[in-house]
Design a protein around this motif. Structure first.
Motif, short mmCIF file in Angstrom:
data_model
loop_
_atom_site.label_atom_id
_atom_site.label_comp_id
_atom_site.label_asym_id
_atom_site.label_seq_id
_atom_site.Cartn_x
_atom_site.Cartn_y
_atom_site.Cartn_z
N CYS A 134 7.81 13.07 -8.90
CA CYS A 134 8.89 13.96 -9.34
C CYS A 134 10.20 13.18 -9.41
N LEU A 135 11.26 13.85 -9.81
CA LEU A 135 12.55 13.17 -9.98
C LEU A 135 13.67 14.04 -9.42
N LEU A 136 14.53 13.41 -8.63
CA LEU A 136 15.68 14.11 -8.04
C LEU A 136 16.96 13.60 -8.69
N ILE A 137 17.78 14.54 -9.15
CA ILE A 137 19.06 14.21 -9.78
C ILE A 137 20.19 14.67 -8.85
N GLU A 138 21.02 13.73 -8.44
CA GLU A 138 22.22 14.06 -7.66
C GLU A 138 23.40 13.96 -8.61
N ASP A 139 24.00 15.09 -8.91
CA ASP A 139 25.08 15.14 -9.88
C ASP A 139 26.17 16.05 -9.36
N GLY A 140 27.22 15.45 -8.83
CA GLY A 140 28.28 16.23 -8.21
C GLY A 140 27.75 17.00 -7.02
N ASN A 141 27.95 18.31 -7.02
CA ASN A 141 27.47 19.15 -5.92
C ASN A 141 26.04 19.64 -6.11
N ARG A 142 25.41 19.21 -7.19
CA ARG A 142 24.05 19.68 -7.48
C ARG A 142 23.02 18.63 -7.12
N LEU A 143 21.92 19.12 -6.56
CA LEU A 143 20.72 18.31 -6.32
C LEU A 143 19.58 19.00 -7.07
N ILE A 144 19.18 18.42 -8.17
CA ILE A 144 18.19 19.04 -9.05
C ILE A 144 16.86 18.30 -8.91
N ILE A 190 18.43 21.10 -1.70
CA ILE A 190 18.15 21.22 -3.12
C ILE A 190 18.82 22.47 -3.67
N THR A 191 19.59 22.30 -4.75
CA THR A 191 20.30 23.43 -5.36
C THR A 191 19.53 24.02 -6.54
N ASP A 192 18.70 23.18 -7.19
CA ASP A 192 17.98 23.63 -8.38
C ASP A 192 16.61 22.96 -8.42
N VAL A 193 15.60 23.73 -8.78
CA VAL A 193 14.26 23.20 -9.02
C VAL A 193 13.90 23.50 -10.47
N PHE A 194 13.77 22.45 -11.25
CA PHE A 194 13.44 22.59 -12.67
C PHE A 194 11.96 22.30 -12.83
N LEU A 195 11.22 23.25 -13.38
CA LEU A 195 9.77 23.12 -13.51
C LEU A 195 9.40 22.91 -14.97
N PHE A 244 12.17 26.08 -1.18
CA PHE A 244 13.56 25.62 -1.29
C PHE A 244 14.45 26.86 -1.25
N LYS A 245 14.86 27.24 -0.06
CA LYS A 245 15.48 28.55 0.12
C LYS A 245 16.86 28.67 -0.51
N ASN A 246 17.52 27.54 -0.77
CA ASN A 246 18.87 27.58 -1.34
C ASN A 246 18.89 27.23 -2.83
N ALA A 247 17.73 27.13 -3.45
CA ALA A 247 17.66 26.65 -4.83
C ALA A 247 17.43 27.76 -5.84
#
Length: 288
Positions: free
Chosen positions: A45-55, A95-100, A125-128
């Motif tokens: 998988c791939l994790l993107i850290e962009d500003g306040n977002r962790l996707i 994690i703020t967002d999970v993109f499937l 991911f309870k906060n995503a």
């Protein structure tokens, strides 16, 4: 922006199923099979850290299925989603967002886990926010007979029941230059309805998360189409268009299922599109 490869585990699948009508004597050269005709695969998988977002793009199989279920897929190796996140100093709660990309179990199973007393399921991911698209969601929740075994309700419905599910708004055409998450998306229908292929602008590069449009480097030739694809005759022109663009624009292709080739580039030759270079993820997207 920073990118991190997230290794969630390794498994095996039948090589014939992975390469459809292509004879074993050909595909075995690039993806050698064991004595049971199984080939090594990854769930990268791939994790993107962009500003306040962790996707997080895709989540692997997860660990909530039965021992019998996992026995069908010959799990191997020591990778896990949690260990991989921890390697970079992150936890699921960050994690703020999970993109499937799509909702087959090997891409979304890690999105949902057992609750504390194992009486039901809850988002892992309870906060995503969880991102799919309307067409694919309907396809997955009312599955056809061919894909029913890959769309498991326990992997899918808890995202909606929790109120954390969101849909990417698909506009006209098969490529959306800018989504709600800040990256482009190519929509492909050959493997399954409206699979989403992220195109991420990173420094001076375009990183493409290939999902099941290009499972491994061995799948570059156009006729090398998985037996799992619902519309193989549609996969071929989709892949042709994608690979032509990838060669022309020098995309870096992040391979979700290739156990040994993490990122590749392709080039146009007199004989068609061929593999150009192979990179480790750290060579291309290591945090700087």
């Amino acid at each position: 922006m920073k990118l991190y490869p997230i290794e969630t585990g390794n498994f095996k699948l039948d090589g014939g199923a992975m390469f459809g009508v292509v004879p074993k004597t050909i595909w075995n050269k690039t993806n050698p099979a064991d004595q049971n005709n199984l080939i090594d695969l990854a769930a990268r998988c791939l994790l993107i850290e962009d500003g306040n977002r962790l996707i997080l793009i895709d989540t692997g199989m997860g660990n909530k299925q039965s021992e019998k279920f996992f026995g069908y897929y010959s799990l191997w190796g020591s990778h896990s989603l949690d260990k991989s996140l921890a390697q970079y100093g992150f936890h699921r709660v960050d994690i703020t967002d999970v993109f499937l990309t799509h909702l087959h179990f090997d891409h979304c199973g890690g999105s949902v886990q057992w609750n504390a007393n194992k009486t039901g399921y809850e988002p892992a991911f309870k906060n995503a926010k969880f991102w799919s698209n309307q067409n694919h969601w309907e396809w997955a929740t009312m599955p056809n007979a061919r894909e029913k075994a890959s769309f498991l309700s326990e992997n899918i419905l808890p995202m909606q029941e929790s109120g954390q599910l969101h849909f990417i708004e698909r506009k006209n055409g098969d490529f959306q230059a800018d989504s709600e998450l800040g990256f482009g998306i190519f929509f492909a229908d050959g493997h399954t309805e409206k699979m989403m292929i992220p195109h991420i602008q990173y420094q001076d590069k375009t990183i493409v998360f290939c999902a099941d449009l290009l499972p491994t480097a061995g799948h570059i030739p156009l006729p090398y189409v998985m037996g799992y694809d619902t519309r193989p005759l549609l996969t071929m022109p989709e892949k042709a268009k994608f690979l032509d663009t990838a060669a022309e624009k020098s995309y870096y292709l992040f391979l979700e299922h290739d156990a040994y080739n993490e990122i590749i580039t392709v080039e146009k030759t007199e004989k068609g599109i061929w593999l150009k270079e192979v990179f480790t993820a750290n060579e291309i997207i290591a945090a700087r």
